[in-house]
Write an enzyme that holds these catalytic residues in place. Structure first.
Site, short mmCIF file in Angstrom:
data_model
loop_
_atom_site.label_atom_id
_atom_site.label_comp_id
_atom_site.label_asym_id
_atom_site.label_seq_id
_atom_site.Cartn_x
_atom_site.Cartn_y
_atom_site.Cartn_z
N ARG A 105 11.96 50.59 46.39
CA ARG A 105 12.14 49.56 45.36
C ARG A 105 13.37 48.70 45.60
O ARG A 105 14.40 49.19 46.08
CB ARG A 105 12.23 50.22 43.98
CG ARG A 105 10.94 50.90 43.56
CD ARG A 105 11.10 51.74 42.32
NE ARG A 105 9.82 52.30 41.92
CZ ARG A 105 9.33 53.46 42.40
NH1 ARG A 105 10.02 54.15 43.27
NH2 ARG A 105 8.15 53.88 42.01
N HIS A 130 7.75 48.42 48.00
CA HIS A 130 7.05 48.58 49.29
C HIS A 130 6.62 47.26 49.91
O HIS A 130 5.51 47.14 50.46
CB HIS A 130 5.84 49.50 49.12
CG HIS A 130 6.19 50.94 48.91
ND1 HIS A 130 7.40 51.48 49.27
CD2 HIS A 130 5.47 51.96 48.36
CE1 HIS A 130 7.41 52.78 48.98
NE2 HIS A 130 6.27 53.09 48.42
N HIS A 201 3.66 56.34 54.86
CA HIS A 201 3.33 56.81 53.51
C HIS A 201 2.04 57.63 53.45
O HIS A 201 1.20 57.42 52.56
CB HIS A 201 3.21 55.61 52.56
CG HIS A 201 3.60 55.91 51.14
ND1 HIS A 201 3.14 57.00 50.45
CD2 HIS A 201 4.42 55.26 50.29
CE1 HIS A 201 3.63 56.99 49.22
NE2 HIS A 201 4.42 55.95 49.10
N ASP A 273 10.24 62.00 42.46
CA ASP A 273 10.01 60.70 43.09
C ASP A 273 11.39 60.10 43.36
O ASP A 273 11.80 59.12 42.73
CB ASP A 273 9.18 59.79 42.19
CG ASP A 273 8.72 58.51 42.89
OD1 ASP A 273 8.92 58.41 44.12
OD2 ASP A 273 8.17 57.62 42.22
N GLU A 339 8.79 60.34 52.93
CA GLU A 339 8.98 59.04 53.57
C GLU A 339 10.42 58.94 54.09
O GLU A 339 11.35 58.85 53.30
CB GLU A 339 8.73 57.92 52.57
CG GLU A 339 7.38 58.01 51.86
CD GLU A 339 7.44 57.36 50.48
OE1 GLU A 339 7.70 56.14 50.41
OE2 GLU A 339 7.26 58.08 49.48
#
Length: 374
Positions: A105, A130, A201, A273, A339
């Site tokens: 982000r 992304h 991803h 996350d 990631e």
């Protein structure tokens, strides 16, 4: 006897040509035209039977077939069985994709460089996520298969694409080694000062895609710190210790052991996350970042990287409504992404490692997913 030898020879020739052994996909279902460019399906395979299916739409990994401790193979990544489902996605957009120009982000989709303000698409309100609405996951990459274990992708992202400055020339190599390493090499150059943060991803489930939770997977992250976020998942700028928090994965721990703890950070992301700050010994060499172990099958995966951070996402936003390969529903916390990356919102966080790429420089990022059993 001659007939048997002929079949063995034919099989070996097929594998050398990148043909499928385990795959249940139909190649024709991945052949269409997007913005005048042809999409297709490719296979990588090694001598141990590992097989990876890839489409050049978004350079997406569609399947990874890996054995368990009994030698039985299963597909361990989420995906679709046709390219149209990726093009006209419903729900999760980034299955198996290459992410760019900027992974993760950027706050409000804005950053300033050399006194000039740049505005990116807002596709994850209130932020840009992304790479924007037409990131690298939504383009057709030029593709060359040099052998049964190597794919080379190239893409020119033109100056101003999705709001980013500079003509960015990107080259990626996907290589599957006989040591069961899936090596992803990202390289890029620009003709104008820009920012870049490429990542991969894939969503993994070591039970097999669509086969239950990942909360029983045992995760280890080589990180003493993480980057706390605010309520829209933008880093606060702090590098916080994982000590005495559910973010401590320095020892292998079942993912679900603390995911529902009453912890503000977990509430913001509806679970895990977040970006972890890797405890690196070097600046740019490949180092171990994470391990994942699924004790029932014995499948084990290591993640190696040259990057300073890793985003661990625990599949919090899946709700079972997405139907993937073989008609399987992708449920809540039934997959994980690891990631390797620079930190989220780095263009607005001067204390974070820089994501600026200058003309004359080359961006290099290597990520390795190494498969095994134990």
């Amino acid at each position: 006897m001659k007939h048997i030898l002929f079949l063995i020879l034919l099989f070996m020739m097929n594998m050398q040509d990148g043909q499928a052994r385990h795959s249940q996909l139909n190649k024709a279902d991945f052949q269409t035209t997007v913005n005048g460019k042809q999409t297709d399906l490719y296979y990588l395979s090694n001598k141990n039977g590992i097989e990876i299916a890839v489409t050049n739409f978004g350079a997406r990994v569609v399947e990874i077939w890996a054995p368990d401790k009994k030698g039985e193979f299963v597909d361990i990544v989420l995906g679709h069985d046709n390219v149209e489902a990726y093009i006209h996605f419903k729900g999760e957009r980034f299955l198996g994709a290459t992410i760019g120009r900027y992974g993760n982000r950027i706050a409000a989709g804005k950053f300033t460089m050399d006194g000039k303000n740049y505005q990116l698409p807002i596709n994850d309100k209130p932020n840009s996520l992304h790479g924007g609405t037409m990131g690298f996951d939504m383009v057709v990459w030029d593709t060359e298969q040099t052998d049964a274990q190597t794919l080379i992708f190239t893409y020119l992202s033109k100056d101003g694409e999705e709001g980013y400055p500079g003509n960015l020339e990107v080259k990626m190599t996907y290589r599957l080694t006989d040591d069961n390493e899936f090596i992803i090499t990202h390289q890029a150059t620009t003709d104008k000062k820009t920012v870049i943060n490429l990542t991969h991803h894939s969503f993994f489930n070591l039970h097999g895609a669509g086969n239950g939770t990942i909360n029983d997977h045992e995760l280890m992250l080589c990180a003493d710190k993480y980057t706390p976020v605010n309520n829209v998942l933008i880093p606060t700028g702090e590098l916080a210790s994982v000590d005495n928090t559910p973010m401590d994965f320095r020892k292998a721990t079942p993912i679900g052991a603390r995911v529902d703890n009453d912890f503000e950070q977990l509430a913001y992301g509806h679970g895990y996350d977040h970006n972890w700050v890797l405890k690196r010994k070097t600046d740019k060499e490949l180092e171990l970042a994470a391990t994942v172990y699924e004790p029932v099958s014995g499948r084990y995966m290591e993640v190696w990287t040259t990057e300073p951070g890793i985003q661990f996402y625990g599949g919090n936003f899946f709700d079972g409504s997405m139907v993937g390969k073989n008609g399987k529903h992708y449920n809540h916390r039934a997959s994980l992404a690891l990631e390797t990356q620079h930190f989220p919102d780095s263009p607005n966080q001067p204390s974070f490692p820089s994501t600026v790429l200058m003309p004359g420089e080359q961006y290099n990022h290597v990520c390795v997913y190494k498969l095994g059993v134990k």
